[in-house]
Design a protein around this motif. Sequence first.
Motif, short mmCIF file in Angstrom:
data_model
loop_
_atom_site.label_atom_id
_atom_site.label_comp_id
_atom_site.label_asym_id
_atom_site.label_seq_id
_atom_site.Cartn_x
_atom_site.Cartn_y
_atom_site.Cartn_z
N PHE A 147 5.82 10.10 -37.20
CA PHE A 147 5.70 9.66 -38.58
C PHE A 147 5.62 10.84 -39.55
O PHE A 147 6.02 10.70 -40.71
N ALA A 148 5.13 11.99 -39.11
CA ALA A 148 5.19 13.19 -39.96
C ALA A 148 6.65 13.60 -40.16
O ALA A 148 7.04 14.01 -41.26
N THR A 149 7.45 13.46 -39.13
CA THR A 149 8.88 13.78 -39.25
C THR A 149 9.58 12.78 -40.16
O THR A 149 10.42 13.15 -40.97
N LEU A 150 9.24 11.50 -40.02
CA LEU A 150 9.81 10.49 -40.92
C LEU A 150 9.40 10.76 -42.36
O LEU A 150 10.22 10.64 -43.28
N LEU A 151 8.16 11.15 -42.57
CA LEU A 151 7.71 11.50 -43.92
C LEU A 151 8.49 12.69 -44.46
O LEU A 151 8.92 12.71 -45.61
#
Length: 183
Positions: A147-151
């Motif tokens: 989710f950090a990568t998606l963000l």
Amino acid sequence: MTLLLASAQFLKAFARRLGQAAAWFVVLLILTVVVDVITRRFVVLGSTKLQDLEWHFHAALFLFSLGYAYVEGEHVRIDVLHTRFGETTVAVIELIGALLFVVPFCVIVLYYGWTFVERSYLLGEASASQTGLTHRWIIKSALLIGFATLLSAALGVIAEQIARLMGAAPPPAPPSRHEEVGL
């Protein structure tokens, strides 16, 4: 404007690279499934650890590919509407979608996910099965990374759409899958 586009490309490149590296989880997943099936069928040796590992590889593949799918436009969206609108309208829709849905969702998952991983680490959480894998916090950390990568990808898309709305030329579109394979 150049700084905005450069930061957009940097953020999106991070998501692309992680997604491309995550593709190797497919190979690991296939090998694990093959070994698990062979040992269960021919050696009659079922392994809970192998089955847990299959789930872990599958989860890592999915989570680490979230940002890649978003950057490459492989996520769910209503393409029928995109084809009917002009570039400015599409940029506004992408910007609003990222700002209202993707970024808040990622922030919420990261906020609560941190506690989720921390609790797992402090409790020494392991598989529900006695013979399963230990250190459950490792796979739960993949949730945070994904989710950090998606963000990061969403922030790159936001920066790119703002630059487009300010008059920057859109980046060249990546070749479609059909063009890549020569169809």
